[in-house]
Each structure stands twice: as structure tokens, then as C-alpha cells.
Design a protein around this motif. Structure first.
Motif, short mmCIF file in Angstrom:
data_model
loop_
_atom_site.label_atom_id
_atom_site.label_comp_id
_atom_site.label_asym_id
_atom_site.label_seq_id
_atom_site.Cartn_x
_atom_site.Cartn_y
_atom_site.Cartn_z
N ASP A 24 0.83 -1.21 0.00
CA ASP A 24 0.00 0.00 0.00
C ASP A 24 0.86 1.26 0.00
O ASP A 24 0.56 2.22 -0.71
CB ASP A 24 -0.94 0.01 1.20
N LYS A 25 1.93 1.25 0.80
CA LYS A 25 2.81 2.41 0.87
C LYS A 25 3.49 2.67 -0.47
O LYS A 25 3.56 3.81 -0.94
CB LYS A 25 3.85 2.21 1.98
N THR A 27 2.38 1.64 -3.44
CA THR A 27 1.34 2.01 -4.40
C THR A 27 0.97 3.47 -4.25
O THR A 27 0.85 4.20 -5.24
CB THR A 27 0.10 1.12 -4.21
N TYR A 28 0.81 3.93 -3.01
CA TYR A 28 0.49 5.33 -2.76
C TYR A 28 1.60 6.24 -3.30
O TYR A 28 1.32 7.25 -3.95
CB TYR A 28 0.27 5.58 -1.27
N ALA A 29 2.84 5.87 -3.04
CA ALA A 29 3.96 6.69 -3.51
C ALA A 29 3.98 6.76 -5.03
O ALA A 29 4.19 7.82 -5.61
CB ALA A 29 5.28 6.13 -2.99
N GLU A 31 1.37 6.26 -7.12
CA GLU A 31 0.19 6.96 -7.63
C GLU A 31 0.26 8.46 -7.39
O GLU A 31 -0.29 9.24 -8.16
CB GLU A 31 -1.07 6.40 -6.99
N SER A 32 0.94 8.87 -6.33
CA SER A 32 1.01 10.31 -6.02
C SER A 32 2.23 10.97 -6.66
O SER A 32 2.47 12.15 -6.45
CB SER A 32 1.03 10.52 -4.51
N GLY A 33 2.99 10.20 -7.42
CA GLY A 33 4.13 10.77 -8.12
C GLY A 33 5.37 10.93 -7.27
O GLY A 33 6.34 11.53 -7.68
N LYS A 34 5.35 10.38 -6.07
CA LYS A 34 6.53 10.44 -5.20
C LYS A 34 7.49 9.34 -5.62
O LYS A 34 7.12 8.33 -6.19
CB LYS A 34 6.13 10.24 -3.74
#
Length: 133
Positions: A24-25, A27-29, A31-34
């Protein structure tokens, strides 16, 4: 289900949740462009390999009908053999080397987690002075 089987299931569930959290961490990174941190990728890899060791324990219990102690001890033996006989990847790419290191860390973590159980199953140690007679 006995106490050891419940312990194995608890460890397997915990490592599965940790792996999902790491995914999840990442994937979030993404998807948010990080940027993806190498520490996060390493955590995911090690956690998935630890989960694999506990999956082996659960497979031995559920598929082969072993009791929890025997399943853990067999899997410990496999983890020990992986550490002792695993060949180093001297000329592999960096990703393959990193994954091999994650596998080693996972085996070491599994062995550390199950050490007290293995010690308890081995029974009390015989004092060295007993053999000196």
C-alpha cells in the motif's frame, strides 16, 4: 488447533498484513508521483520472504497434517540450509543481489523468531561437566 498451530497462523497473518501495508505504501507513492524509496522496497521484499517461510509452516500443518512443532522445525531446517548452502550472487545484477539479501534477511528473521521454540523442543542442555567424567 493447538497452541503452536495458532502461533504459526498468527505469525503468518501478521507478516501477510505487514506485506500488504508495504505494498500500500509503495502504491500510494507511485500513484502520487513520489519517488519509491529503496528502504520501502527492501521492507516489502523481506516481509514477503518472511511470509513465505510462515506459509511453508502453514502448508505443512494444513496440507501434510503435521503438528505445529514439526512444521516449524522442518521449516527452520530449510531456512538454516538456505543460509548455509545458498550460493552468493557475485556477478548478478544489483536487483538480483538485493533480492538474495532480502531472502537471507528473511531466513535470519524466521530463525530468530522461532529460536525459543526450537530451544524448548530440544529440551534442557546437558552440562559439559557431565561428559567429562
Amino acid at each position: 488447533m493447538g497452541q503452536l498451530e495458532t502461533m504459526a497462523e498468527t505469525h503468518y497473518t501478521r507478516t501477510s498484513i505487514e506485506a500488504c501495508e508495504a505494498i500500500d505504501k509503495l502504491t500510494y507513492a507511485a500513484e502520487s508521483g513520489k519517488g519509491l524509496a529503496s528502504e520501502d522496497l527492501a521492507r516489502l521484499a523481506v516481509t514477503q520472504f518472511v511470509c513465505g517461510w510462515w506459509q511453508q509452516v502453514m502448508d505443512l500443518i494444513n496440507s501434510e497434517g503435521l503438528d505445529g512443532a514439526e512444521a516449524v522445525m522442518r521449516t527452520r531446517h530449510q531456512a538454516e540450509q538456505h543460509l548455509l548452502n545458498g550460493s552468493p550472487l557475485l556477478y548478478a545484477d544489483l536487483f538480483a543481489q538485493a533480492m538474495a539479501q532480502a531472502r537471507r534477511q528473511a531466513a535470519q528473521g524466521f530463525l530468530a523468531t522461532t529460536r525459543s521454540l526450537a530451544d524448548a523442543l530440544a529440551g534442557p542442555a546437558t552440562p559439559a561437566s557431565h561428559f567429562a567424567k
